[in-house]
Design a protein around this motif. Structure first.
Motif, PDB file in Angstrom:
ATOM      1  N   THR A  85      76.812  76.461 -26.813  1.00  0.00           N
ATOM      2  CA  THR A  85      77.579  77.306 -25.893  1.00  0.00           C
ATOM      3  C   THR A  85      76.664  77.908 -24.829  1.00  0.00           C
ATOM      4  O   THR A  85      76.952  77.839 -23.625  1.00  0.00           O
ATOM      5  CB  THR A  85      78.295  78.450 -26.648  1.00  0.00           C
ATOM      6  OG1 THR A  85      79.051  77.891 -27.716  1.00  0.00           O
ATOM      7  CG2 THR A  85      79.208  79.237 -25.727  1.00  0.00           C
ATOM      8  N   ALA A  86      75.538  78.476 -25.275  1.00  0.00           N
ATOM      9  CA  ALA A  86      74.616  79.108 -24.327  1.00  0.00           C
ATOM     10  C   ALA A  86      74.083  78.082 -23.327  1.00  0.00           C
ATOM     11  O   ALA A  86      74.022  78.349 -22.118  1.00  0.00           O
ATOM     12  CB  ALA A  86      73.471  79.781 -25.085  1.00  0.00           C
ATOM     13  N   SER A  87      73.736  76.901 -23.809  1.00  0.00           N
ATOM     14  CA  SER A  87      73.202  75.864 -22.920  1.00  0.00           C
ATOM     15  C   SER A  87      74.241  75.440 -21.892  1.00  0.00           C
ATOM     16  O   SER A  87      73.933  75.270 -20.716  1.00  0.00           O
ATOM     17  CB  SER A  87      72.769  74.642 -23.720  1.00  0.00           C
ATOM     18  OG  SER A  87      71.797  75.006 -24.664  1.00  0.00           O
ATOM     19  N   ARG A  88      75.470  75.281 -22.340  1.00  0.00           N
ATOM     20  CA  ARG A  88      76.558  74.902 -21.436  1.00  0.00           C
ATOM     21  C   ARG A  88      76.766  75.935 -20.335  1.00  0.00           C
ATOM     22  O   ARG A  88      77.206  75.608 -19.236  1.00  0.00           O
ATOM     23  CB  ARG A  88      77.867  74.785 -22.217  1.00  0.00           C
ATOM     24  CG  ARG A  88      78.128  73.422 -22.732  1.00  0.00           C
ATOM     25  CD  ARG A  88      78.520  72.485 -21.599  1.00  0.00           C
ATOM     26  NE  ARG A  88      78.551  71.118 -22.069  1.00  0.00           N
ATOM     27  CZ  ARG A  88      78.492  70.043 -21.293  1.00  0.00           C
ATOM     28  NH1 ARG A  88      78.371  70.179 -19.987  1.00  0.00           N
ATOM     29  NH2 ARG A  88      78.541  68.849 -21.800  1.00  0.00           N
ATOM     30  N   LEU A  89      76.434  77.184 -20.663  1.00  0.00           N
ATOM     31  CA  LEU A  89      76.621  78.257 -19.684  1.00  0.00           C
ATOM     32  C   LEU A  89      75.379  78.439 -18.809  1.00  0.00           C
ATOM     33  O   LEU A  89      75.269  79.414 -18.070  1.00  0.00           O
ATOM     34  CB  LEU A  89      76.999  79.562 -20.398  1.00  0.00           C
ATOM     35  CG  LEU A  89      78.370  79.485 -21.101  1.00  0.00           C
ATOM     36  CD1 LEU A  89      78.610  80.724 -21.956  1.00  0.00           C
ATOM     37  CD2 LEU A  89      79.499  79.317 -20.094  1.00  0.00           C
ATOM     38  N   GLY A  90      74.432  77.502 -18.912  1.00  0.00           N
ATOM     39  CA  GLY A  90      73.356  77.451 -17.935  1.00  0.00           C
ATOM     40  C   GLY A  90      72.056  78.115 -18.306  1.00  0.00           C
ATOM     41  O   GLY A  90      71.145  78.175 -17.494  1.00  0.00           O
ATOM     42  N   VAL A  91      71.922  78.638 -19.537  1.00  0.00           N
ATOM     43  CA  VAL A  91      70.640  79.228 -19.910  1.00  0.00           C
ATOM     44  C   VAL A  91      69.905  78.285 -20.869  1.00  0.00           C
ATOM     45  O   VAL A  91      70.489  77.315 -21.353  1.00  0.00           O
ATOM     46  CB  VAL A  91      70.808  80.630 -20.564  1.00  0.00           C
ATOM     47  CG1 VAL A  91      71.576  81.551 -19.646  1.00  0.00           C
ATOM     48  CG2 VAL A  91      71.462  80.540 -21.922  1.00  0.00           C
ATOM     49  N   LYS A  92      68.639  78.569 -21.146  1.00  0.00           N
ATOM     50  CA  LYS A  92      67.908  77.701 -22.062  1.00  0.00           C
ATOM     51  C   LYS A  92      68.244  78.048 -23.506  1.00  0.00           C
ATOM     52  O   LYS A  92      67.794  79.065 -24.037  1.00  0.00           O
ATOM     53  CB  LYS A  92      66.395  77.791 -21.827  1.00  0.00           C
ATOM     54  CG  LYS A  92      65.646  76.898 -22.791  1.00  0.00           C
ATOM     55  CD  LYS A  92      64.226  76.606 -22.389  1.00  0.00           C
ATOM     56  CE  LYS A  92      63.647  75.606 -23.407  1.00  0.00           C
ATOM     57  NZ  LYS A  92      62.259  75.313 -23.201  1.00  0.00           N
ATOM     58  N   GLY A  93      69.027  77.197 -24.143  1.00  0.00           N
ATOM     59  CA  GLY A  93      69.376  77.362 -25.543  1.00  0.00           C
ATOM     60  C   GLY A  93      68.648  76.304 -26.349  1.00  0.00           C
ATOM     61  O   GLY A  93      68.718  75.117 -26.025  1.00  0.00           O
ATOM     62  N   SER A  94      67.937  76.742 -27.379  1.00  0.00           N
ATOM     63  CA  SER A  94      67.203  75.792 -28.213  1.00  0.00           C
ATOM     64  C   SER A  94      67.717  75.899 -29.638  1.00  0.00           C
ATOM     65  O   SER A  94      68.030  76.989 -30.113  1.00  0.00           O
ATOM     66  CB  SER A  94      65.711  76.115 -28.199  1.00  0.00           C
ATOM     67  OG  SER A  94      65.239  76.119 -26.878  1.00  0.00           O
ATOM     68  N   ASP A 130      74.181  87.004 -37.306  1.00  0.00           N
ATOM     69  CA  ASP A 130      75.568  86.785 -37.735  1.00  0.00           C
ATOM     70  C   ASP A 130      75.493  86.240 -39.158  1.00  0.00           C
ATOM     71  O   ASP A 130      74.992  85.142 -39.370  1.00  0.00           O
ATOM     72  CB  ASP A 130      76.231  85.755 -36.796  1.00  0.00           C
ATOM     73  CG  ASP A 130      77.641  85.384 -37.245  1.00  0.00           C
ATOM     74  OD1 ASP A 130      78.064  85.787 -38.350  1.00  0.00           O
ATOM     75  OD2 ASP A 130      78.330  84.678 -36.485  1.00  0.00           O
ATOM     76  N   PRO A 131      75.962  87.001 -40.157  1.00  0.00           N
ATOM     77  CA  PRO A 131      75.790  86.540 -41.540  1.00  0.00           C
ATOM     78  C   PRO A 131      76.657  85.323 -41.893  1.00  0.00           C
ATOM     79  O   PRO A 131      76.369  84.638 -42.866  1.00  0.00           O
ATOM     80  CB  PRO A 131      76.206  87.747 -42.369  1.00  0.00           C
ATOM     81  CG  PRO A 131      77.082  88.557 -41.493  1.00  0.00           C
ATOM     82  CD  PRO A 131      76.622  88.317 -40.089  1.00  0.00           C
ATOM     83  N   ASN A 132      77.673  85.041 -41.117  1.00  0.00           N
ATOM     84  CA  ASN A 132      78.490  83.840 -41.324  1.00  0.00           C
ATOM     85  C   ASN A 132      78.869  83.586 -42.776  1.00  0.00           C
ATOM     86  O   ASN A 132      78.606  82.510 -43.317  1.00  0.00           O
ATOM     87  CB  ASN A 132      77.746  82.625 -40.762  1.00  0.00           C
ATOM     88  CG  ASN A 132      78.432  82.125 -39.524  1.00  0.00           C
ATOM     89  OD1 ASN A 132      79.633  81.815 -39.560  1.00  0.00           O
ATOM     90  ND2 ASN A 132      77.712  82.085 -38.423  1.00  0.00           N
ATOM     91  N   ALA A 169      85.063  79.788 -32.891  1.00  0.00           N
ATOM     92  CA  ALA A 169      85.371  80.796 -31.871  1.00  0.00           C
ATOM     93  C   ALA A 169      84.336  81.917 -31.905  1.00  0.00           C
ATOM     94  O   ALA A 169      83.853  82.378 -30.861  1.00  0.00           O
ATOM     95  CB  ALA A 169      86.766  81.368 -32.086  1.00  0.00           C
ATOM     96  N   GLY A 170      83.973  82.342 -33.101  1.00  0.00           N
ATOM     97  CA  GLY A 170      82.977  83.389 -33.251  1.00  0.00           C
ATOM     98  C   GLY A 170      81.622  82.947 -32.688  1.00  0.00           C
ATOM     99  O   GLY A 170      80.931  83.726 -32.026  1.00  0.00           O
ATOM    100  N   ASP A 171      81.267  81.710 -32.948  1.00  0.00           N
ATOM    101  CA  ASP A 171      79.992  81.186 -32.435  1.00  0.00           C
ATOM    102  C   ASP A 171      80.024  81.120 -30.907  1.00  0.00           C
ATOM    103  O   ASP A 171      79.026  81.405 -30.250  1.00  0.00           O
ATOM    104  CB  ASP A 171      79.725  79.782 -32.990  1.00  0.00           C
ATOM    105  CG  ASP A 171      79.722  79.762 -34.503  1.00  0.00           C
ATOM    106  OD1 ASP A 171      79.343  80.782 -35.107  1.00  0.00           O
ATOM    107  OD2 ASP A 171      80.111  78.727 -35.081  1.00  0.00           O
ATOM    108  N   ALA A 172      81.162  80.711 -30.354  1.00  0.00           N
ATOM    109  CA  ALA A 172      81.290  80.638 -28.892  1.00  0.00           C
ATOM    110  C   ALA A 172      81.153  82.035 -28.293  1.00  0.00           C
ATOM    111  O   ALA A 172      80.508  82.222 -27.257  1.00  0.00           O
ATOM    112  CB  ALA A 172      82.633  80.020 -28.508  1.00  0.00           C
ATOM    113  N   VAL A 190      79.437  84.529 -29.539  1.00  0.00           N
ATOM    114  CA  VAL A 190      78.014  84.900 -29.613  1.00  0.00           C
ATOM    115  C   VAL A 190      77.207  84.161 -28.547  1.00  0.00           C
ATOM    116  O   VAL A 190      76.406  84.760 -27.819  1.00  0.00           O
ATOM    117  CB  VAL A 190      77.427  84.615 -31.026  1.00  0.00           C
ATOM    118  CG1 VAL A 190      75.927  84.854 -31.046  1.00  0.00           C
ATOM    119  CG2 VAL A 190      78.116  85.486 -32.063  1.00  0.00           C
ATOM    120  N   GLY A 191      77.440  82.844 -28.412  1.00  0.00           N
ATOM    121  CA  GLY A 191      76.699  82.055 -27.423  1.00  0.00           C
ATOM    122  C   GLY A 191      76.923  82.579 -26.014  1.00  0.00           C
ATOM    123  O   GLY A 191      75.985  82.715 -25.224  1.00  0.00           O
TER     124      GLY A 191
END
Ligand code: ATP
Length: 310
Positions: free
Chosen positions: A43-52, A160-162, A253-256, A258-259
């Protein structure tokens, strides 16, 4: 660097397509990339930041497929290691709406941070959001070691304890202790309402948060499904509503959320001082709610990521 590292599991979800049947009766399964921390990185990568993404996949075709899936979304996959067989989760939704679930734990448990210490020390945000890490194995050690590196190097920590009931059966008390231990050390925690109630033994949102904030003094987001997100700091709390959509599949949805939330936080100069600016946080949470809602409109946690924006 403005990098968000997400540490944890990347696995195959085999989703049964024979509606109403359990795993004994089901015959047809679709294969999807899964794993909560991997969803956050995508999600973070798709939004243009560096997600690893940092984690271990199998030395098998499933491992190759998973790495390709993350590359597709622009995730940095250079911290992924390969060993043994890929972790798999089989799931079927039965007639009564209950889930039938078989979890075959494999490679995800084998991740070690050895050789990647510098990456963990130099990133801006470390997200610990695994559903499997706290269960045990080398990955649990990797959580402890990376948490320490982050604290020593002024990295912003997200947790996030998931909680997955299927995975913690008979060990619920242990989960609660571990979750509290992690919460007390991080700068941002995301909990579903159910997790908040379970961890703090309360069935009222504000009462549970009062308990949490006895041992915590930073930012939190409690996700409330279609209602949105309850945002809290030590000083202030507020419901940030989501948008209206027709949900098809709320997995991830929760992960999205957070991302999308972290992808905005990572741009902040004074990240640790952000709790003082509630208005700004509210705007970021509203945008993250929108991304999370969009993810609910398609089947599969990563499917809608091709079309998201802030
Ligand atoms: P997950 O399902 O990924 O394990 P979770 O329990 O945290 O995580 P939810 O609370 O269902 O997930 O949703 C997370 C966020 O997604 C919510 O805070 C909200 O912003 C958005 N969301 C979820 N469901 C809906 C919906 N039906 N309509 C609009 N927004 C939604």
């Amino acid at each position: 660097t403005k990098e968000i590292i997400c540490l944890g599991e990347l696995l195959i979800d085999f989703i049964c397509e024979d509606t109403g049947l359990d795993l004994k009766g089901g015959e047809n399964f679709v294969k999807r990339a899964g794993g909560a921390p991997a969803n956050v990185a995508a999600t973070a990568s798709r939004l243009g930041v560096k997600g690893s993404f940092a984690g271990c996949v199998g030395n098998d075709p499933f491992g190759d497929f998973l790495i390709e899936s993350l590359n597709h979304h622009g995730v940095d996959t250079t911290m992924i290691t390969k060993k043994g067989n890929t972790t798999m989760a089989f799931v079927s939704i039965m007639d009564d709406g209950e889930r039938d679930f078989v979890f075959v734990r494999g490679a995800d448990e084998q991740y070690e941070i050895k050789g990647f210490e510098e990456r963990f020390s130099n990133c801006k945000i470390l997200h610990l959001g695994s559903a499997t890490a706290l269960l045990g194995g080398n990955l649990k050690k990797a959580y402890e070691e990376s948490l320490k590196l982050a604290l020593d190097n002024d990295v912003f920590l997200s947790f996030d304890p998931n909680y997955r009931g299927d995975l913690w059966k008979g060990r619920e008390g242990e989960f609660i202790e571990l979750a509290k231990e992690y919460i007390s050390q991080v700068h941002f925690v995301k909990l579903s309402q159910d997790e908040l109630f379970m961890i703090y033994g309360e069935n009222n949102l504000d009462k549970a948060l009062d308990k949490m904030y006895k041992d915590y003094n930073s930012l939190s987001a409690i996700t409330l499904g279609s209602k949105g997100t309850y945002l809290a700091t030590p000083q202030k709390r507020m419901l940030v509503p989501s948008i209206k959509i027709n949900p098809v599949d709320t997995t991830g949805a929760g992960d999205a959320f957070v991302g999308a939330f972290l992808s905005q936080l990572v741009e902040e100069e004074n990240l640790k001082g952000i709790t003082g600016n509630f208005e700004k946080l509210k705007e970021k949470a509203a945008k993250a709610n929108k991304v999370a809602a969009l993810v609910c409109t398609k089947l599969g946690a990563m499917t809608a990521l091709d079309v998201i924006s802030l």
